[in-house]
Write an enzyme that holds these catalytic residues in place. Structure first.
Site: not given
Ligand SMILES: [Zn+2]
Length: 232
Positions: A21, A99-100, A115
């Site tokens: 992140a 996951i962006d 993920h």
């Protein structure tokens, strides 16, 4: 500044970036693990983002995702761009927990979305791919009323075996491993470090030092500063 590990990068041919992140916070995407619940402040992200919760409360799951996970205006930052540049030279693989979709936006090659990806959407009834534009307006497939969901790994779901195997192969063959923006506490992602050869240097670029099972070369600070100074 001069990047303290420039020589290691210059000499490496099989770099693996293990990321989380902290890579995307500079693009305005908050760490969803610290996001507060919509309906109940005591419900953690791990609960919302589980398969059993999605089955029981698909409407709440949908609202939670729209509110906390999707940032369609976000753009890749210098960390994504520099890492992508190494992959474009066929000198690196990125294994990310994010996951962006920002590595895709940075045109990264050799990318393993451990993920999944929020924008990889499908109808769970007919398996048809669904656009993000459609998902933004409804959680139900217009054609058959099936529930639409993103192909992301929920907390009680396994890692897809293809991604897991590709990640293990990459770290096993790595001649330089760079951990960026992750605390390496979420398994099985964190276990990838166990496959790294003892001869392979491991760099940690993070806001806080990590307690890992092996010696690392640490840059404690802002990852954007670190990658801005790195010559590809
Ligand atoms: Zn359908």
């Amino acid at each position: 500044m001069i990047n303290p590990h420039q020589t290691l990068f210059d000499d490496a041919q099989r770099i693996v970036f293990l990321t989380g992140a902290g890579v995307s916070t500079a693009s305005g995407i908050p760490d969803f693990r610290s996001a507060s619940g919509l309906y109940n402040q005591n419900v953690r992200a791990e609960e919302y983002l589980s398969h059993h919760f999605w089955v029981q409360h698909p409407d709440v799951f949908y609202d939670y995702c729209q509110e906390n996970l999707y940032f369609p205006e976000a753009q890749p930052n210098v960390i994504h761009v520099k890492q992508a540049a190494f992959t474009q030279q066929n000198r690196a693989t990125i294994v990310t927990q994010n996951i962006d979709n920002l590595y895709e936006a940075a045109d990264a090659h050799h990318l393993i979305n451990f993920h999944g990806n929020l924008y990889d959407l499908y109808c769970t009834k007919c398996q048809q791919a669904i656009s993000y534009a459609e998902y933004q307006t409804t959680r139900l497939h217009q054609v058959d009323g099936g529930e639409i969901r993103p192909r992301i790994v929920l907390y009680d779901e396994p890692i897809p075996s293809q991604a897991a195997q590709a990640a293990v192969q990459a770290v096993t063959q790595a001649d330089l491993v760079v951990i960026v923006g992750t605390s390496m506490r979420v398994y099985p992602f964190a276990g990838l470090l166990d496959y790294v050869s003892q001869e392979t240097p491991v760099i940690v670029v993070n806001q806080e030092p990590l307690t890992l099972s092996r010696a690392t070369l640490d840059y404690i600070g802002d990852a954007t500063t670190y990658f801005a100074s790195l010559q590809v």
